[in-house]
Design a protein around this motif. Structure first.
Motif, PDB file in Angstrom:
ATOM      1  N   LEU A  29       0.657  -1.212  -0.034  1.00  8.98           N
ATOM      2  CA  LEU A  29       0.053  -0.047  -0.071  1.00  8.98           C
ATOM      3  C   LEU A  29       0.873   1.419  -0.017  1.00  8.98           C
ATOM      4  O   LEU A  29       1.694   1.458   1.020  1.00  8.98           O
ATOM      5  N   TRP A  31       1.930   5.153  -1.804  1.00  9.72           N
ATOM      6  CA  TRP A  31       1.340   6.835  -2.505  1.00  9.72           C
ATOM      7  C   TRP A  31       2.519   7.342  -3.211  1.00  9.72           C
ATOM      8  O   TRP A  31       3.718   7.717  -2.564  1.00  9.72           O
ATOM      9  N   SER A  39      -4.316   9.510  -8.008  1.00  5.38           N
ATOM     10  CA  SER A  39      -4.704   9.415  -6.786  1.00  5.38           C
ATOM     11  C   SER A  39      -5.856  10.407  -6.225  1.00  5.38           C
ATOM     12  O   SER A  39      -6.668  10.357  -5.672  1.00  5.38           O
ATOM     13  N   ARG A  96     -10.761   6.752   4.323  1.00  3.95           N
ATOM     14  CA  ARG A  96      -9.709   6.605   3.126  1.00  3.95           C
ATOM     15  C   ARG A  96      -9.412   7.894   2.467  1.00  3.95           C
ATOM     16  O   ARG A  96      -8.184   7.980   2.276  1.00  3.95           O
ATOM     17  N   ASP A 100      -5.763   9.728   2.146  1.00  5.27           N
ATOM     18  CA  ASP A 100      -5.059   9.556   0.821  1.00  5.27           C
ATOM     19  C   ASP A 100      -4.858  11.175   0.487  1.00  5.27           C
ATOM     20  O   ASP A 100      -3.728  11.648   0.175  1.00  5.27           O
ATOM     21  N   ASP A 116      -5.203   4.299   9.157  1.00  2.70           N
ATOM     22  CA  ASP A 116      -5.392   3.496   7.861  1.00  2.70           C
ATOM     23  C   ASP A 116      -5.455   2.084   7.925  1.00  2.70           C
ATOM     24  O   ASP A 116      -6.433   1.372   7.320  1.00  2.70           O
ATOM     25  N   VAL A 120      -8.977   0.029   6.880  1.00  3.54           N
ATOM     26  CA  VAL A 120      -8.872  -1.263   5.983  1.00  3.54           C
ATOM     27  C   VAL A 120      -9.678  -2.282   6.667  1.00  3.54           C
ATOM     28  O   VAL A 120     -10.423  -3.064   5.733  1.00  3.54           O
ATOM     29  N   ARG A 281      -4.163  -0.104  -3.560  1.00  2.45           N
ATOM     30  CA  ARG A 281      -5.279   0.756  -3.108  1.00  2.45           C
ATOM     31  C   ARG A 281      -6.321   1.220  -4.035  1.00  2.45           C
ATOM     32  O   ARG A 281      -7.626   1.135  -3.883  1.00  2.45           O
ATOM     33  N   GLU A 284      -8.781  -1.918  -4.189  1.00  2.00           N
ATOM     34  CA  GLU A 284      -9.515  -2.165  -3.033  1.00  2.00           C
ATOM     35  C   GLU A 284     -10.917  -0.973  -3.359  1.00  2.00           C
ATOM     36  O   GLU A 284     -12.079  -1.341  -2.511  1.00  2.00           O
TER      37      GLU A 284
END
Length: 315
Positions: A29, A31, A39, A96, A100, A116, A120, A281, A284
């Motif tokens: 996971l 970024w 994103s 979430r 982000d 986070d 999840v 991510r 999901e």
């Protein structure tokens, strides 16, 4: 494993430096802090669907509660599912999106990875709660169509409520072992074994649901052939099968929402290099968006649901 620890690293890929943020509890996971367009699009989508999810599921809950025509066992179960979807819209989706947004703006807050992490697993708890409710609904449809003469004896209001409670508790006990093992630093072998247990639970649930709906389909065909002159019985069977078709659509939707995540997880264990190309991510995201699709399917498939919801919003 310190799940509260996060880091910002620089990686080198094809001579191009890339700034990446990831949490140690799950390095898959991540970024990408350089290429953030997709994103940010996901953040906007999540912030948009969150109030919509809350509104639609709240309307479904109120409609089932207020109208006598919805006081059926199947709709009571749908209301319990709508509560889970409402929680997803009120908590999982906005949390979430906020995490982000903070990470993409490089605003690190204390325990952001822990938040986070919990979010999840709460999302997966809602997912399994919905799946277990669909098993109960499939069973109820099976009794209504195949064993309709004994329906009132077998399917009682108290039994349906107890099964709904069991579905909630089962979802918690399905997700909780993985959560605790991951939080307290269990070996990767134990955690992966529990993930396989998740996949097994989902597979068995879908097989059970499929069994019930195959029986429903065969039962409807049998009644049409043997009771062709009993119009009232056939009309009732048609209505029962229509409700069954709606829940089949719900089941199909949940399968497609989880399919990318399951496939990615399996392939990533076989071919670890996949982690470098795909962002978990994004895979999901359909699981969270499923909570928005549920009430839309209710209204699309049932004119009475659609009418009740429109009346509640004064349209």
């Amino acid at each position: 494993m310190d799940i509260t620890y996060s880091t910002r690293i620089i990686t080198n890929s094809s001579s191009n430096f890339r700034s990446v943020f990831y949490c140690l509890y799950a390095s898959d996971l991540r970024w990408d802090l350089d290429n953030t367009l997709l994103s940010w699009i996901l953040v906007v989508i999540l912030y948009t669907v969150s109030p919509l999810t809350i509104l639609l599921n709240a309307l479904v809950i109120v409609a089932v509660k207020q109208r006598n025509e919805f006081q059926r066992h199947s709709t009571i179960l749908l209301r319990s599912m709508a509560v889970a979807d409402l929680l997803a819209g009120a908590l999982n989706i906005p949390v979430r999106a906020t995490i982000d947004a903070l990470i993409l703006r490089q605003l690190w807050i204390d325990h952001i990875c822990l938040i986070d992490f919990l979010n999840v697993y709460a999302m997966y708890c809602v997912f399994f709660c919905t799946l277990y409710h669909l098993i109960v609904i499939a069973w109820e449809r099976y009794i209504a169509v195949v064993k309709w003469m004994d329906y009132k004896v077998i399917v009682t209001r108290n039994r349906v409520r107890n099964l709904a409670i069991i579905a909630w508790l089962a979802s918690v006990f399905t997700v909780l072992p993985v959560t605790l093992q991951s939080m307290f630093g269990a070996s990767i072998q134990i955690v992966e074994t529990l993930y396989i247990f998740w996949i097994a639970c989902g597979t068995v649930s879908l097989l059970v649901i499929t069994y019930f709906y195959v029986k429903v389909y065969l039962g409807v065909r049998k009644r049409r052939l043997s009771e062709i002159n009993q119009v009232s019985v056939l009309v009732k069977a048609k209505l029962e099968s229509k409700v069954a078709k709606t829940t089949v659509l719900l089941t199909t939707t949940i399968i497609f929402s989880a399919f990318p995540t399951i496939v990615f997880y399996i392939l990533s264990k076989i071919f670890p290099i996949i982690n470098s190309f795909l962002d978990f991510r994004f895979l999901e995201a359909p699981i969270m968006l499923y909570s928005t699709a549920n009430p839309l399917l209710y209204c699309y498939r049932d004119r009475r649901f659609r009418k009740a919801v429109l009346e509640l919003v004064r349209i």
